[in-house]
Enzyme design. Structure first.
Site, PDB file in Angstrom:
ATOM      1  N   HIS A   1      -8.103  -5.720   7.514  1.00 45.49           N
ATOM      2  CA  HIS A   1      -7.871  -4.687   8.529  1.00 45.49           C
ATOM      3  C   HIS A   1      -8.151  -5.252   9.925  1.00 45.49           C
ATOM      4  CE1 HIS A   1      -6.810  -0.417   9.122  1.00 45.49           C
ATOM      5  NE2 HIS A   1      -7.353  -0.629  10.301  1.00 45.49           N
TER       6      HIS A   1
ATOM      7  N   HIS B   1       0.860  -1.190   0.000  1.00 41.53           N
ATOM      8  CA  HIS B   1       0.000   0.000   0.000  1.00 41.53           C
ATOM      9  C   HIS B   1       0.896   1.240   0.000  1.00 41.53           C
ATOM     10  CE1 HIS B   1      -3.934   1.926   1.662  1.00 41.53           C
ATOM     11  NE2 HIS B   1      -3.195   2.845   1.054  1.00 41.53           N
TER      12      HIS B   1
ATOM     13  N   GLU C   1      -2.656  -1.686  -3.128  1.00 41.88           N
ATOM     14  CA  GLU C   1      -3.723  -0.873  -2.552  1.00 41.88           C
ATOM     15  C   GLU C   1      -3.331   0.600  -2.613  1.00 41.88           C
ATOM     16  OE1 GLU C   1      -5.128  -3.970   0.985  1.00 41.88           O
ATOM     17  OE2 GLU C   1      -4.006  -2.164   1.494  1.00 41.88           O
TER      18      GLU C   1
END
Length: 237
Positions: free
Chosen positions: A190, A43, A70
């Protein structure tokens, strides 16, 4: 079996803290795949405080499992993804100063923007996923964007589970059922951990992939990365 994609951002954070190249991000990506992970997630953020844009290019030829990038689809991010062509791009509505991802897309408010971005990625053969809260309305909105998959934002589930509230899974189960009915692939991520992943997997139908970074790396400090990856794989069977 649900695929495990290991988010290696924390390895880049540790490397950057000393300004050198230890631990080496590319070698770590090789290792997690060798140990059984079915994907690698990164990410990159505009300030490059963990994964750097150069890391993305360095990893391109080294990730032979699923490569998931991401990020917030600013133009620089879009251009990089189009050049690297990962297996999947996951769109996340991060503010530039966000410590970590903290909300999913409002798929209704941002529909037109998401439609345009997703179309560009899909025309280039890149599977798309969008990060969403566990809301039936937002799942329906996601379908209208043309995305291939959604990634359920699982912080609320993890918080509830840590307090002994197993009913915190219900919105996620409901969303998974709807996503399947709409023909959307389902990912999640998450705050998933060894403590809560098995219950999540047991209650989420058609779960294709989980992306886990912070907890997995933290657990590996005590238990070892190869051992932890295999512990997750057993939980996900």
């Amino acid at each position: 079996m649900t695929k495990l994609s290991v988010n290696i951002n924390k390895i880049a954070t540790l490397r950057n803290s000393r300004g050198g190249d230890v631990p080496n991000v590319v070698q770590f990506a090789r290792d997690v795949q060798k140990f059984g992970a079915q994907g690698v997630t990164i990410h990159p953020r505009p300030d490059e405080r963990h994964i750097r844009y150069q890391d993305v290019y360095d990893l391109k030829s080294e990730v032979y499992t699923e490569f998931n990038i991401e990020g917030n689809p600013i133009r620089q991010f879009i251009d990089m993804v189009l050049e690297v062509k990962p297996t999947q791009v996951t769109l996340v509505p991060d503010a530039e100063d966000a410590i970590t991802s903290n909300a999913g897309w409002d798929t209704i408010k941002h529909k037109d923007f998401l439609v345009d971005v997703i179309k560009e990625f899909k025309q280039n053969g890149i599977r798309t996923s969008i990060f969403v809260d566990p809301s039936l309305k937002q799942i329906e909105g996601a379908k209208a964007t043309g995305t291939d998959r959604i990634e359920l934002y699982t912080e609320a589930y993890a918080d509830a589970y840590s307090l002994g509230n197993k009913m915190g899974i219900k919105p996620y189960t409901d969303c998974a059922v709807l996503a399947s009915a709409l023909g959307l692939g389902l990912n999640a991520g998450h705050d998933l951990s060894l403590d809560n992943i098995k219950y999540f997997k047991q209650n989420i139908p058609d779960l294709l992939e989980v992306s886990i970074g912070h907890a997995l790396i933290s657990e590996s400090l005590y238990l070892g990365i190869e051992n932890v990856i295999n512990m997750y794989l057993r939980q996900l069977k």
